[in-house]
Write an enzyme that holds these catalytic residues in place. Structure first.
Site, short mmCIF file in Angstrom:
data_model
loop_
_atom_site.label_atom_id
_atom_site.label_comp_id
_atom_site.label_asym_id
_atom_site.label_seq_id
_atom_site.Cartn_x
_atom_site.Cartn_y
_atom_site.Cartn_z
N GLU A 189 -8.46 -3.13 -1.42
CA GLU A 189 -7.44 -4.28 -0.81
C GLU A 189 -8.00 -4.85 0.65
OE1 GLU A 189 -3.35 -1.89 -0.65
OE2 GLU A 189 -4.82 -0.35 -0.68
N CYS A 232 -13.62 -3.89 10.28
CA CYS A 232 -12.36 -4.62 10.95
C CYS A 232 -13.16 -5.05 13.07
CB CYS A 232 -11.07 -4.59 10.78
SG CYS A 232 -10.42 -4.73 9.15
N CYS A 278 0.77 -1.48 0.07
CA CYS A 278 0.60 -0.27 -0.03
C CYS A 278 0.64 1.08 0.05
CB CYS A 278 -1.00 0.43 1.24
SG CYS A 278 -2.19 1.25 1.38
N CYS A 284 -10.33 -0.02 11.63
CA CYS A 284 -12.03 0.63 11.66
C CYS A 284 -12.76 -0.20 11.44
CB CYS A 284 -11.57 0.64 9.17
SG CYS A 284 -12.11 -1.27 8.95
N HIS A 291 -6.94 7.28 -3.80
CA HIS A 291 -6.20 6.34 -3.20
C HIS A 291 -7.64 5.39 -2.82
CE1 HIS A 291 -4.05 3.71 0.13
NE2 HIS A 291 -4.07 3.73 -0.84
N GLU A 344 -6.01 -6.92 9.68
CA GLU A 344 -6.75 -7.63 10.36
C GLU A 344 -7.27 -8.70 9.62
OE1 GLU A 344 -7.26 -3.21 11.65
OE2 GLU A 344 -6.69 -4.23 10.38
N TYR A 402 -6.00 5.40 13.78
CA TYR A 402 -6.29 5.78 12.31
C TYR A 402 -6.66 6.78 12.47
CZ TYR A 402 -7.38 5.51 7.77
OH TYR A 402 -7.82 6.03 6.04
#
Length: 193
Positions: free
Chosen positions: A102, A135, A19, A132, A94, A106, A153
């Site tokens: 992607e 996840c 990434c 997130c 992106h 996790e 994050y």
């Protein structure tokens, strides 16, 4: 193993990510043994993020001297001493591409454990970046009982940790300053400007 050791292993795993924005690693540990690892990236056979970003012109060449001037560390090296980072103005494009192409670290760790027939019931997940909400839901459903993360994050919506706590999962933050076994100059995390 100590939490700080396993979390640093997660940072090493993150370096496998292709990434061009965030390199995230996850480790699932049970009874003192690592049973699965994962990093964020495209499914097997898919186009890697760094390759797609290069084709789209989303990357900036940041020579090594630019890093000293405050830019983030290298993200992608195309067989030379040139270093590339995701340009700030392309971060949202992106993110849109990444959400379609992607898999997060996790989920990859959970999927690899399942694929290998390893039970993660009662295990601990160590992840370099806070999960997130999607996840967090997968972790809550997986049988994992503890989550240890290092960094938060910057685009995460509040409440991801409530999803886990409401499922009876313990959530712990280990500040990066407590991780002292790695040479952090060699670890890439966020590769944007």
């Amino acid at each position: 193993m100590k939490a700080s050791t396993v979390l640093q292993i997660a940072y090493l795993v993150s370096q496998e990510s292709k990434c061009c924005s965030w390199k995230v690693g996850a480790v699932i540990e049970k009874n003192g043994r690592i049973i699965s690892t994962g990093y964020n990236g495209s499914p097997a056979g898919g186009v890697n993020c760094c390759d797609y970003a290069a084709e789209q012109g989303w990357l900036l060449n940041k020579p090594k001297h630019a890093i000293i001037q405050g830019h983030k560390p290298e993200c992608v090296s195309f067989g030379s001493t040139d270093r590339f980072v995701l340009a700030k103005e392309h971060r949202s494009a992106h993110s849109e591409w990444s959400s379609k192409n992607e898999i997060h670290a996790e989920l990859n760790a959970i999927l690899f454990a399942a694929r290998n027939g390893s039970s993660i019931e009662g295990a601990t997940m160590y992840v370099t970046l806070s999960p997130c909400p999607d996840c967090a839901k997968a972790i809550a459903q997986s049988g994992i009982k503890k989550l240890v993360y290092c960094e938060t994050y910057d685009k995460n919506k509040p409440g991801w940790d409530d999803i886990l706590r409401n499922a009876g999962i313990e959530v712990f933050n280990v500040p990066k300053k407590n991780l002292n076994k790695l040479n952090w100059e060699n670890i890439n995390e966020f590769c944007g400007e």
